[in-house]
Design an enzyme around this catalytic site. Structure first.
Site, PDB file in Angstrom:
ATOM      1  N   HIS A 227     101.877  26.216 -37.063  1.00  0.00           N
ATOM      2  CA  HIS A 227     101.737  24.892 -36.626  1.00  0.00           C
ATOM      3  C   HIS A 227     101.050  25.032 -35.487  1.00  0.00           C
ATOM      4  O   HIS A 227     101.308  25.658 -34.420  1.00  0.00           O
ATOM      5  CB  HIS A 227     103.313  24.597 -36.090  1.00  0.00           C
ATOM      6  N   ASP A 229      99.936  22.549 -32.205  1.00  0.00           N
ATOM      7  CA  ASP A 229     100.134  21.119 -31.929  1.00  0.00           C
ATOM      8  C   ASP A 229      98.621  20.653 -31.326  1.00  0.00           C
ATOM      9  O   ASP A 229      98.047  21.433 -30.503  1.00  0.00           O
ATOM     10  CB  ASP A 229     101.080  21.214 -30.763  1.00  0.00           C
ATOM     11  N   ASP A 339     107.119  18.470 -37.548  1.00  0.00           N
ATOM     12  CA  ASP A 339     107.694  18.608 -36.107  1.00  0.00           C
ATOM     13  C   ASP A 339     107.835  17.392 -35.289  1.00  0.00           C
ATOM     14  O   ASP A 339     107.881  17.269 -34.182  1.00  0.00           O
ATOM     15  CB  ASP A 339     106.909  19.592 -35.540  1.00  0.00           C
TER      16      ASP A 339
HETATM   17 ZN   LIG Z   1     104.555  20.294 -33.057  1.00  0.00          ZN
END
Ligand SMILES: [Zn+2]
Length: 1003
Positions: A227, A229, A339
């Protein structure tokens, strides 16, 4: 014992730069000597290291690593290519120089390490989510060549797994004892100073791991994941390097591990790597072709799941899916959003329209109050569309493939008995880094071990296909997936939210007017490339830590820059399109204005026109749907607005529809709907009451507002400037006042009532200098209802106004788009807004959330000047009949007054499209993708009703087809056109997209 002999580098030099420069530029710089143990910095700078190494000749046959332990994230460059990411926090501290040193291979080498002045999680000062410390220094702790003892490593992995099984399966499980006794035997057999004993020790473990499960065992589909961001505790520019560091490491692991599968989302990140790291990108494409590096998600970024408009959500998929198809030869088949802080109930229909029937997330495991009852289920949206949805039962997208992760996955799994498959996502994440060799080695040993779930490296497609084989026992969840946490993210960073709304609206207008301009004049250049660029700027800012406002100040600055470019370019594009659309006018433009309406209903509104000599004058104008009119003088209102000052300092304003009485400190003491003789404000209460709350979350400052903030409500009553009349009526009544929030913060407000307008508007400016406070405005209304209604993407939904169950009270702060409504049969009150998303309704009190003041991760979040507008609309009947939806659109898409240089035709009105049904909204007009001869028109049913209606058009439409959201037409779905009308049938909240082929080729 993991490492044998070590050997120092021949030379280590460095070059420090504040910029993120290319390899080519970096190596040309002057490098200065650097010693292990020294530090570099400050935060966000980059230290480029040059390493000269000579591997000792007598290390032949050994596995040789370059060990690099440094603060900050690093990238190894070799022969001009990035080859390995390094991150101490991500357990990546060595680069394998040779798995078995061959005397023939070069022993003297030069490398570069690009070391960033930030860690995996940025540079928080003291805690992860604290604002970054700008003056951090970073130390290189170790840089040397070492012999890596693979046989020791293998034993360590064996022991770790056996010990975990022994501990975690528990004393009532005989398998736990078998693991313990195996480990004990291994210890007895192992002579740590004699490696010749190791193979037999390893064999004992292997024999244990070879004892297989029975047929009934649960299967875990493990997928590597990382993941990243797109911006969060670091800026966008660093994410580009995070992608490269993480993904190049994945490629190295793929070379060594033929079963390794990696799932990777977010087209924007692929696009960054494509342009900045073409060599790496080619390798990724190669592994993608082999079905091992798997693009997932189908969206431009992993966006916020609540706040983007319906059209913006469609564009996330349109931009994403088209990118994946172009670059990887196919569309993604799974939506991937692990998320995000909640999921709109319109997403199932949007997914289905974009060719996606499967969805993976896990964020609802963060619910603070209620445990979500499923891990695999059908999720049904407000229109009835269904998608097969899976939450990895380990409640994480960054597991480490440990025994506890496997056991947690099976133990947590809510579909026990219904389904025998689930997923596990492994690899370091959030800040990137991804899977490690250790994760893969654990997985390799635990594929089929009696006592543990069966585990296989798998693809999303294999997993979902296994589920789809028999879904008869799966349950369904209808409506939104509401996250019972992070509800402050509907309000934090108000500027980002305001710009998001404004940019969504202006892009709507630019596309529509450009599309119409193109049909009117075939020489008009539809700005396809520019619009794609601008849309992508909007879409990237909808990332799930940017639009929610949970990012650092640097990201806010980046985002606001993107919005500025978007608004400047869009304003110019809109002007260009209007110039073309209205061309053909002649003569003086003095005293004549062209007013343009980009919404699909006729509007009668008070606007500010350009009068003679640049003077602005108010006029009441009527403009046809998706069209324009030339205005030379104002219409006469049926009832002019009257404004009357009363003896107690209150002021009454009335326009034939409403009568509002505002007290000297700006509160509404009465809001009276004249026709039906109904008072909207609760007896003895005040509408437009500003209230402030203490807002101190448990941890996630910018994200959360806790339920206990409600206990600290304080009405704001201190007048700075009492109510005065600004405009005394006629076309517009306007009052103004100012009140204090605190010694340092103040609200200035204009209360506006226009002729013919069914709502009272509040144009608000706030000077906001608070810490951990939450400002809201409330309207206690004379309405009794169990539910209130909130606009969402292409529709609306209801949420309770009571706190009966934990599921009800966990929704003490919710989100909505342009309006919310509280109605009983025959009467209701709506709140409209032009850039707010947080709201709530408890019992009969409606609240709009205005401003927060979190201090982490941005200590300056929301400090400064704000301007926003909201409105209150009491209405007879239901909100659908009362036109609340249209009023909210009107407030967000003001009529355009054409600039003087594109004054428009001399007389008359023109309308491109109209619809008799008030239930259907024509949302979008644009040039169809990949076509020069067709417009895409998107409509949706907004009332929640089944509707058959006609779309009338004055455009020369030759053929019309229904298409999906990716704009694929179905030749069998041609729509007959008669009398310039197309009959359309809608089910509740259905989105329909049409491709209209024009009579002549466009450009
Ligand atoms: Zn995230």
């Amino acid at each position: 014992r993991l490492y044998g002999a070590s050997f120092p580098l021949d030379s280590l030099t460095c070059f420090l730069t504040p910029d993120r420069i290319s390899y080519e530029e970096a190596i040309k710089q002057e490098f200065k000597p650097f010693k292990v143990g020294q530090s570099f910095g400050p935060t966000w700078w980059t230290c480029w290291f040059r390493l000269e190494i000579s591997i000792p000749k007598d290390w032949s046959g050994k596995e040789v690593h370059l060990v690099w332990e440094s603060d900050g994230e690093g990238m190894v460059w070799r022969d001009r290519q990035p080859v390995q990411g390094l991150a101490t926090e991500g357990k990546k501290t060595s680069y394998i120089l040779s798995e078995s040193l061959n005397p023939e291979e070069p022993h003297s080498l030069t490398f570069y390490v690009e070391q960033a002045g930030n860690g995996l999680f940025g540079a928080g000062d003291g805690s992860m989510i604290a604002p970054p410390d700008p003056n951090k220094s970073f130390t290189l702790h170790k840089a040397e060549l070492v012999i890596f003892n693979k046989d020791v490593y293998e034993l360590l992995v064996d022991f770790e797994i056996l010990i975990d099984i022994a501990k975690l399966l528990g004393e009532d499980n005989q398998r736990s004892f078998q693991a313990l006794y195996t480990a004990n035997q291994m210890v007895n057999m192992c002579d740590v100073i004699d490696p010749s004993t190791f193979p037999a020790v390893h064999e004992l473990a292997r024999a244990f791991f070879a004892q297989k499960n029975g047929d009934s065992q649960h299967t875990i589909h493990a997928m590597g994941h990382c993941h990243i961001d797109t911006a969060w505790l670091w800026p966008y520019a660093e994410t580009i390097r995070k992608c490269a560091r993480s993904w190049v490491t994945v490629i190295r692991l793929m070379e060594k591990n033929p079963n390794f599968i990696f799932t990777c989302s977010q087209a924007q990140q692929f696009e960054w790597v494509r342009t900045r790291y073409p060599g790496l990108y080619a390798e990724i494409q190669d592994y993608a072709r082999q079905g091992r590096f798997i693009p997932v998600g189908g969206t431009w970024v992993e966006m916020d799941g609540n706040l983007p408009s319906g059209e913006a959500m469609v564009r996330q998929f349109l931009q994403g899916q088209r990118f994946f198809k172009k670059e990887f030869g196919k569309y993604c088949t799974e939506f991937w959003l692990p998320d995000t802080f909640g999921y709109s109930a319109q997403l199932p229909q949007i997914m289905q329209g974009c060719g996606i029937k499967r969805f993976l997330t896990q964020k609802l495991s963060w619910n603070l109050v209620n445990t979500f009852p499923h891990h695999t289920f059908f999720w049904e949206g407000i229109d009835g569309s269904r998608v097969l949805t899976h939450f990895p039962p380990g409640d994480s997208y960054e597991m480490k493939s440990k025994v506890e992760d496997l056991l947690k996955t099976v133990k947590n799994h809510k579909e026990k008995g219904r389904l025998n498959h689930s997923t596990l996502l492994f690899g370091f994440g959030d800040g990137g880094a991804g899977p490690t060799q250790l994760h893969l080695d654990r997985m390799q040993r635990m594929q089929d071990v009696d006592g543990l779930p069966r585990t296989q490296q798998s693809t999303p497609d294999s997993f979902f296909s296994a589920v789809e084989a028999d879904t008869s026992l799966l349950c369904a969840w209808k409506g939104e997936l509401f996250l019972e946490l992070h509800n402050g993210s509907y309000t934090s960073q108000a500027q980002i939210k305001k710009q998001n709304r404004k940019c969504e609206c202006i892009l709507h207008d630019v596309e529509m007017v450009s599309g119409l301009a193109l049909v009117q004049k075939r020489t008009f250049q539809y700005p396809s490339a520019k619009l794609q660029h601008l849309w992508r700027l909007l879409l990237v800012n909808q990332f799930h830590d940017v639009l929610p406002g949970s990012c650092i100040q640097m990201v806010v600055e980046d985002a606001l820059k993107y919005y500025e470019e978007l608004r400047n370019s869009s304003t110019q594009l809109l002007k260009d399109a209007m110039l073309s659309l209205f061309q053909g006018s002649s003569g003086s433009t003095e005293g004549r204005n062209t007013v343009l309406n980009t919404l699909s209903w006729e509007r009668t509104e008070v606007v500010s026109l350009q009068g003679p000599g640049q003077k602005k004058t108010l006029a009441l104008v009527k403009v046809p749907s998706i069209g324009y009119t030339t205005v030379t003088e104002s219409l006469k209102p049926t009832f002019p607005v009257t404004v009357t000052k009363q003896a107690d300092g209150s002021v009454s304003m009335e326009n034939g529809i409403l009568r509002a009485i505002i007290d000297p400190i700006g509160r509404i003491t009465s809001l009276y709907l004249l026709d039906c003789k109904r008072e909207a404000i609760s007896e003895g209460c005040y509408g437009n009451q500003f209230v402030i709350f203490d807002d101190i979350p448990l941890y996630w400052d910018a994200w959360d507002v806790m339920d206990y903030h409600l206990e600290t409500r304080k009405p704001l009553m201190e007048t700075l400037n009492p109510l005065e009349i600004v405009s005394s009526g006629g076309l517009r009544g306007c009052l103004k006042f100012s009140i204090r929030i605190s010694k340092v913060s103040v609200i200035h407000q204009e209360v506006i009532l226009d002729a013919m307008c069914p709502y009272l508007k509040f144009k608000t400016e706030v000077e906001w200098h608070e810490a951990h406070k939450f400002l809201k405005v409330e309207f206690p209304v004379r309405v009794h209802s169990m539910n209130s209604t909130y606009e969402i993407q292409f529709g609306h939904l209801q949420r309770p106004t009571h706190w009966n169950t934990s599921w009800d009270w966990a929704r003490y702060e919710v989100w909505g788009h342009k309006w919310s409504d509280l109605s009983e049969h025959g009467f209701g009150v709506a709140l409209l807004n032009d850039c707010k998303y947080g709201c709530s309704a408890h019992q009969n009190v409606m609240r709009l959330s205005l401003l927060r003041a979190p201090k982490s991760p941005d200590s300056n979040a929301d400090i400064g000047h704000h301007q926003f507008t909201y409105a209150v609309q009491p209405h007879a009947g239901c909100f659908q009949e009362a036109g609340v939806i249209q009023c909210a659109y009107n407030m967000n898409f003001p009529l355009h007054i054409a600039p003087l240089e594109c004054a428009g035709p001399e007389v008359g009105s023109w309308s491109a499209f109209s619809l008799p049904s008030p239930a259907v909204v024509l949302e979008t007009i644009k040039l169809a993708e990949d076509r020069s001869d067709a417009l895409l028109v998107r409509l949706y049913e907004s009332h929640g009703s089944t509707v058959v209606t006609q779309l009338h058009t004055s455009l020369p439409v030759k053929e019309a087809f229904l298409c999906d959201l990716l704009e694929h037409t179905d030749p069998s779905k041609a729509l007959p056109i008669s009398d310039s009308s197309i009959e359309l049938s809608f089910t509740p909240f259905q989105i329909l997209s049409l491709i209209l082929f024009l009579n002549e080729a466009l450009n």
